[in-house]
Scaffold this motif. Structure first.
Motif, PDB file in Angstrom:
ATOM      1  N   TRP A  35      12.483  -6.052   1.633  1.00  0.00           N
ATOM      2  CA  TRP A  35      11.160  -6.117   0.998  1.00  0.00           C
ATOM      3  C   TRP A  35      10.263  -7.098   1.743  1.00  0.00           C
ATOM      4  O   TRP A  35       9.107  -6.810   2.045  1.00  0.00           O
ATOM      5  CB  TRP A  35      11.374  -6.545  -0.455  1.00  0.00           C
ATOM      6  CG  TRP A  35      10.212  -6.498  -1.367  1.00  0.00           C
ATOM      7  CD1 TRP A  35       8.896  -6.312  -1.067  1.00  0.00           C
ATOM      8  CD2 TRP A  35      10.274  -6.676  -2.782  1.00  0.00           C
ATOM      9  NE1 TRP A  35       8.140  -6.355  -2.205  1.00  0.00           N
ATOM     10  CE2 TRP A  35       8.960  -6.582  -3.274  1.00  0.00           C
ATOM     11  CE3 TRP A  35      11.313  -6.912  -3.686  1.00  0.00           C
ATOM     12  CZ2 TRP A  35       8.663  -6.712  -4.619  1.00  0.00           C
ATOM     13  CZ3 TRP A  35      11.012  -7.042  -5.017  1.00  0.00           C
ATOM     14  CH2 TRP A  35       9.698  -6.944  -5.484  1.00  0.00           C
ATOM     15  N   TYR A  38       9.069  -5.718   4.991  1.00  0.00           N
ATOM     16  CA  TYR A  38       7.970  -4.775   4.814  1.00  0.00           C
ATOM     17  C   TYR A  38       6.658  -5.514   4.532  1.00  0.00           C
ATOM     18  O   TYR A  38       5.627  -5.203   5.124  1.00  0.00           O
ATOM     19  CB  TYR A  38       8.256  -3.784   3.669  1.00  0.00           C
ATOM     20  CG  TYR A  38       7.036  -2.965   3.342  1.00  0.00           C
ATOM     21  CD1 TYR A  38       6.222  -3.309   2.266  1.00  0.00           C
ATOM     22  CD2 TYR A  38       6.653  -1.904   4.149  1.00  0.00           C
ATOM     23  CE1 TYR A  38       5.070  -2.592   2.007  1.00  0.00           C
ATOM     24  CE2 TYR A  38       5.508  -1.192   3.893  1.00  0.00           C
ATOM     25  CZ  TYR A  38       4.713  -1.546   2.814  1.00  0.00           C
ATOM     26  OH  TYR A  38       3.566  -0.848   2.563  1.00  0.00           O
ATOM     27  N   VAL A  39       6.708  -6.493   3.613  1.00  0.00           N
ATOM     28  CA  VAL A  39       5.482  -7.208   3.235  1.00  0.00           C
ATOM     29  C   VAL A  39       4.866  -7.908   4.439  1.00  0.00           C
ATOM     30  O   VAL A  39       3.657  -7.855   4.659  1.00  0.00           O
ATOM     31  CB  VAL A  39       5.762  -8.230   2.112  1.00  0.00           C
ATOM     32  CG1 VAL A  39       4.549  -9.108   1.864  1.00  0.00           C
ATOM     33  CG2 VAL A  39       6.137  -7.509   0.840  1.00  0.00           C
ATOM     34  N   LYS A  66      -6.793  -6.683  -5.956  1.00  0.00           N
ATOM     35  CA  LYS A  66      -6.917  -5.257  -5.627  1.00  0.00           C
ATOM     36  C   LYS A  66      -7.467  -4.449  -6.804  1.00  0.00           C
ATOM     37  O   LYS A  66      -7.007  -3.354  -7.094  1.00  0.00           O
ATOM     38  CB  LYS A  66      -5.550  -4.698  -5.191  1.00  0.00           C
ATOM     39  CG  LYS A  66      -4.930  -5.525  -4.065  1.00  0.00           C
ATOM     40  CD  LYS A  66      -3.444  -5.256  -3.958  1.00  0.00           C
ATOM     41  CE  LYS A  66      -2.746  -6.165  -2.980  1.00  0.00           C
ATOM     42  NZ  LYS A  66      -2.732  -7.579  -3.357  1.00  0.00           N
ATOM     43  N   MET A  81     -11.220   1.037  -0.274  1.00  0.00           N
ATOM     44  CA  MET A  81      -9.984   0.399  -0.703  1.00  0.00           C
ATOM     45  C   MET A  81      -8.863   0.938   0.179  1.00  0.00           C
ATOM     46  O   MET A  81      -8.675   2.153   0.263  1.00  0.00           O
ATOM     47  CB  MET A  81      -9.692   0.733  -2.169  1.00  0.00           C
ATOM     48  CG  MET A  81     -10.750   0.226  -3.117  1.00  0.00           C
ATOM     49  SD  MET A  81     -10.786  -1.566  -3.178  1.00  0.00           S
ATOM     50  CE  MET A  81      -9.389  -1.901  -4.228  1.00  0.00           C
ATOM     51  N   LYS A  83      -5.828   2.555   1.545  1.00  0.00           N
ATOM     52  CA  LYS A  83      -4.847   3.437   0.907  1.00  0.00           C
ATOM     53  C   LYS A  83      -3.530   3.339   1.661  1.00  0.00           C
ATOM     54  O   LYS A  83      -3.514   2.953   2.832  1.00  0.00           O
ATOM     55  CB  LYS A  83      -5.345   4.885   0.979  1.00  0.00           C
ATOM     56  CG  LYS A  83      -6.723   5.077   0.390  1.00  0.00           C
ATOM     57  CD  LYS A  83      -7.053   6.552   0.257  1.00  0.00           C
ATOM     58  CE  LYS A  83      -7.274   7.262   1.568  1.00  0.00           C
ATOM     59  NZ  LYS A  83      -8.565   6.959   2.158  1.00  0.00           N
ATOM     60  N   PRO A  84      -2.424   3.686   1.010  1.00  0.00           N
ATOM     61  CA  PRO A  84      -1.165   3.729   1.764  1.00  0.00           C
ATOM     62  C   PRO A  84      -1.336   4.684   2.937  1.00  0.00           C
ATOM     63  O   PRO A  84      -1.838   5.787   2.775  1.00  0.00           O
ATOM     64  CB  PRO A  84      -0.169   4.289   0.749  1.00  0.00           C
ATOM     65  CG  PRO A  84      -0.766   4.031  -0.572  1.00  0.00           C
ATOM     66  CD  PRO A  84      -2.248   4.053  -0.389  1.00  0.00           C
ATOM     67  N   MET A  90      -2.363  -2.914   1.631  1.00  0.00           N
ATOM     68  CA  MET A  90      -2.665  -1.885   0.666  1.00  0.00           C
ATOM     69  C   MET A  90      -3.523  -2.341  -0.513  1.00  0.00           C
ATOM     70  O   MET A  90      -3.251  -3.375  -1.104  1.00  0.00           O
ATOM     71  CB  MET A  90      -1.345  -1.358   0.115  1.00  0.00           C
ATOM     72  CG  MET A  90      -1.436  -0.007  -0.476  1.00  0.00           C
ATOM     73  SD  MET A  90       0.187   0.664  -0.627  1.00  0.00           S
ATOM     74  CE  MET A  90       0.924  -0.524  -1.709  1.00  0.00           C
TER      75      MET A  90
ATOM     76  N   VAL B 149       3.530  -3.445  -3.108  1.00  0.00           N
ATOM     77  CA  VAL B 149       4.380  -2.262  -3.002  1.00  0.00           C
ATOM     78  C   VAL B 149       4.362  -1.427  -4.286  1.00  0.00           C
ATOM     79  O   VAL B 149       5.023  -0.410  -4.368  1.00  0.00           O
ATOM     80  CB  VAL B 149       5.853  -2.633  -2.667  1.00  0.00           C
ATOM     81  CG1 VAL B 149       5.935  -3.293  -1.325  1.00  0.00           C
ATOM     82  CG2 VAL B 149       6.451  -3.495  -3.744  1.00  0.00           C
ATOM     83  N   SER B 150       3.617  -1.877  -5.299  1.00  0.00           N
ATOM     84  CA  SER B 150       3.719  -1.261  -6.618  1.00  0.00           C
ATOM     85  C   SER B 150       3.276   0.192  -6.655  1.00  0.00           C
ATOM     86  O   SER B 150       2.129   0.505  -6.339  1.00  0.00           O
ATOM     87  CB  SER B 150       2.863  -2.058  -7.612  1.00  0.00           C
ATOM     88  OG  SER B 150       2.634  -1.318  -8.781  1.00  0.00           O
ATOM     89  N   MET B 154      -0.354   2.088  -6.707  1.00  0.00           N
ATOM     90  CA  MET B 154      -0.633   3.158  -5.744  1.00  0.00           C
ATOM     91  C   MET B 154      -1.131   4.401  -6.453  1.00  0.00           C
ATOM     92  O   MET B 154      -2.084   5.043  -5.997  1.00  0.00           O
ATOM     93  CB  MET B 154       0.624   3.499  -4.945  1.00  0.00           C
ATOM     94  CG  MET B 154       0.908   2.543  -3.814  1.00  0.00           C
ATOM     95  SD  MET B 154       2.116   3.215  -2.679  1.00  0.00           S
ATOM     96  CE  MET B 154       3.438   2.067  -2.898  1.00  0.00           C
ATOM     97  N   ARG B 157      -4.721   3.344  -8.393  1.00  0.00           N
ATOM     98  CA  ARG B 157      -5.793   3.195  -7.411  1.00  0.00           C
ATOM     99  C   ARG B 157      -6.038   4.501  -6.691  1.00  0.00           C
ATOM    100  O   ARG B 157      -7.161   4.856  -6.364  1.00  0.00           O
ATOM    101  CB  ARG B 157      -5.426   2.127  -6.373  1.00  0.00           C
ATOM    102  CG  ARG B 157      -6.102   0.804  -6.567  1.00  0.00           C
ATOM    103  CD  ARG B 157      -5.991  -0.065  -5.336  1.00  0.00           C
ATOM    104  NE  ARG B 157      -4.743   0.070  -4.636  1.00  0.00           N
ATOM    105  CZ  ARG B 157      -3.696  -0.753  -4.799  1.00  0.00           C
ATOM    106  NH1 ARG B 157      -3.769  -1.760  -5.623  1.00  0.00           N
ATOM    107  NH2 ARG B 157      -2.596  -0.553  -4.121  1.00  0.00           N
ATOM    108  N   MET B 163      -5.938   8.876  -2.801  1.00  0.00           N
ATOM    109  CA  MET B 163      -4.486   8.715  -2.757  1.00  0.00           C
ATOM    110  C   MET B 163      -3.957   8.257  -1.404  1.00  0.00           C
ATOM    111  O   MET B 163      -3.064   7.434  -1.334  1.00  0.00           O
ATOM    112  CB  MET B 163      -3.783  10.031  -3.120  1.00  0.00           C
ATOM    113  CG  MET B 163      -3.596  10.313  -4.574  1.00  0.00           C
ATOM    114  SD  MET B 163      -2.912   8.980  -5.517  1.00  0.00           S
ATOM    115  CE  MET B 163      -1.184   9.270  -5.328  1.00  0.00           C
ATOM    116  N   GLY B 166      -0.212   7.622  -0.853  1.00  0.00           N
ATOM    117  CA  GLY B 166       0.342   7.155  -2.130  1.00  0.00           C
ATOM    118  C   GLY B 166       1.147   8.210  -2.864  1.00  0.00           C
ATOM    119  O   GLY B 166       2.042   7.895  -3.636  1.00  0.00           O
TER     120      GLY B 166
END
Lengths: 274, 272
Positions: A35, A38-39, A66, A81, A83-84, A90, B149-150, B154, B157, B163, B166
């Protein structure tokens, strides 16, 4: 043939508890390291541009919850914003000047709505007649940088698009006149950026007429160097005052500094040894 | 039709709650509607009342942030509401992931997966270890470690702002809940759920059991996402005391014998 009785280990409650504890701690450490990895990677986006009034990036990442209220408040839809998949931390707000620059609203709607202070009202305010007022010109979202090889003004074309687009025309971007020796009868209008005044709004990058903008906004940590305190401008009286009271003791001590130049210049082992 | 509504009244109310909130948040961004602006992490109600995720604020403290009053007041309002009144109601009445995990859970029942699958075991207390891990990691990485990471964030938002990738996180949770562990995300891993479980120990609104009416059909335990909380079923009357109960009301809906209801908690212990 084994005649001795082999004792089966007794699994007590305590042993079970300790075992389960060790397992939980071990798995937590394993998961925690993945974790964390990744962060740490996800935090890194050295070229990201933040809204006006943003804290320095490390603090901004700590404080941004956020929520997106800054993006909602922006009347020009400048703020996006992350996005992944955007390769940026993020959920945090950013903008791309080439697409939609910051239009420098004088009432700065994005900053006061920030609930955590990640966008700091103080940093974009000034005192006028004893009152605190918002001053968008104090924002430092980034710094405009000119690539001289792709800027057509350096060819002799009198473009000045970025100069005219700049909200602080003549101050943040100013034109330097140089004689065009090729034609012999024109002047170059060279765009120059004043780092003390440029807010990084990106109106120049948005206006630039080239295929890929020749003037673009970079975060200040990336675009700027730092002189350091050890150079004094001898022609500036104020700067010379910095020499007052400075100790003249030599503090550098290396193998080389203990010798005289005539000795170490002729001895290759000392010259090249670090 | 009336029976269908009666048998699904809580479910329908929950979906109305979750979808209304989503519409309000979406409209704030898309149309400038000024009722509820922001996201579940932090929002502004009617342009005056701040509301913030208390777990996110805790992580930010651990990360070393010095925060403004707005977000602290918002976190306090939300925390006090769930602590005293709502209980773990965030999970089944607000969180958008609930719609995903409920779908997976329903599919599990319909496809008899519980009876045919290879069991993957995961303890119910993992989510509390996740809370500890989140806070430690927030200190180490200097950011709110779970927020970055939540999948809840994801999805939420994503629905409000876009998306991106996400959907992959949402799909992962759906597949995990469907094929790996029953109620895997909400019931085992999610630290936000764990946080609200701990905070809700003393909340007012509780599911109540009337033991004399109970016929021990156990339909309630079948639908409950946290069935360990229903230990009193058929044994004694009283409140479902565990903070892990999300007040989703599924047990109340499926009970044909009127043995379950929603009510105000009995704080006074009547058993001498």
């Amino acid at each position: 043939m084994n005649n001795q009785k082999t004792k089966k280990p007794v699994i007590t409650q305590r042993r079970k508890f300790l075992s389960t504890m060790a397992q939980s701690v071990g798995l937590s450490a394993l998961g925690g390291m993945v974790w964390t990895g990744y962060v740490e990677e996800a935090k890194s986006a050295p070229l990201i541009l933040r809204p006006p009034g943003a804290q320095p990036e490390a603090d901004f990442l700590r404080m941004c919850i956020k929520c997106g209220q800054c993006a909602i408040a922006c009347p020009f839809d400048t703020l996006l914003m992350a996005k992944p998949g955007d390769h940026k931390p993020m959920g945090t707000p950013y903008f791309i000047p080439r697409d939609v620059p910051c239009y420098m609203c004088t009432d700065i709607p994005c900053v006061p709505v920030c609930p955590t202070g990640a966008l700091d009202e103080e940093s974009v305010s000034s005192i006028e007649e004893g009152q605190k007022v918002l001053d968008i010109n104090k924002s430092r979202m980034g710094l405009a940088v000119v690539d001289e090889e792709s800027c057509i003004a350096f060819w002799g074309i009198q473009c000045d698009a970025c100069y005219r687009a700049c909200p602080l025309l003549g101050e943040a971007i100013f034109l330097e006149y140089k004689r065009n020796d090729r034609t012999g009868k024109h002047a170059f209008l060279i765009p120059r950026v004043n780092g003390d005044i440029c807010t990084g709004c990106g109106l120049c990058e948005h206006a630039c007429v080239t295929k890929k903008a020749a003037i673009f906004i970079l975060p200040r940590e990336v675009a700027q160097g730092e002189v350091g305190g050890h150079y004094i401008k001898g022609w500036d009286e104020n700067d010379e005052k910095r020499l007052e009271g400075v100790s003249t003791d030599v503090t550098t001590h290396t193998k080389r500094s203990d010798l005289v130049p005539q000795d170490y210049l002729n001895s290759s082992e000392v010259l090249f040894d670090e | 039709m009336n029976n269908f509504i009666r048998k699904h009244r809580f479910l329908m109310l929950r979906r109305v709650s979750q979808l209304t909130l989503l519409v309000l948040y979406f409209s704030a961004n898309a149309y400038g509607l000024g009722i509820l602006k922001g996201t579940l992490s932090s929002s502004l109600l009617l342009n005056t009342i701040p509301l913030s995720d208390p777990f996110a604020v805790m992580q930010m403290f651990a990360a070393g942030a010095v925060l403004s009053m707005d977000v602290l007041i918002g976190a306090l309002i939300v925390l006090l509401f769930y602590m005293t009144i709502g209980g773990r109601a965030f999970c089944s009445w607000v969180c958008p992931i609930n719609m995903i995990t409920d779908l997976a859970n329903w599919l599990r029942r319909v496809l008899y997966l519980d009876k045919t699958e290879k069991k993957v075991w995961l303890g119910r207390s993992v989510r509390y270890w996740m809370i500890g891990l989140t806070l430690i990691l927030s200190v180490i990485t200097n950011v709110a470690a779970f927020e970055i990471v939540s999948p809840i964030s994801m999805l939420h938002r994503g629905l409000v702002f876009g998306m991106g990738m996400g959907f992959a996180a949402v799909l992962s949770i759906f597949l995990f809940d469907l094929f790996a562990v029953k109620n895997g995300w909400c019931g085992h891993i999610c630290p936000l759920g764990g946080f609200y479980s701990v905070a809700s120990k003393l909340s007012i609104i509780r599911v109540k059991h009337n033991q004399p009416n109970c016929t021990l059909c156990m339909k309630c335990k079948d639908v409950c996402p946290e069935k360990q909380i229903l230990s009193i079923i058929g044994k004694e009357s009283g409140d479902v005391k565990s903070g892990e109960c999300t007040n989703c009301g599924r047990c109340i809906e499926v009970c044909d014998d009127d043995a379950l209801s929603i009510g105000v908690r009995d704080y006074i212990n009547k058993n001498g």
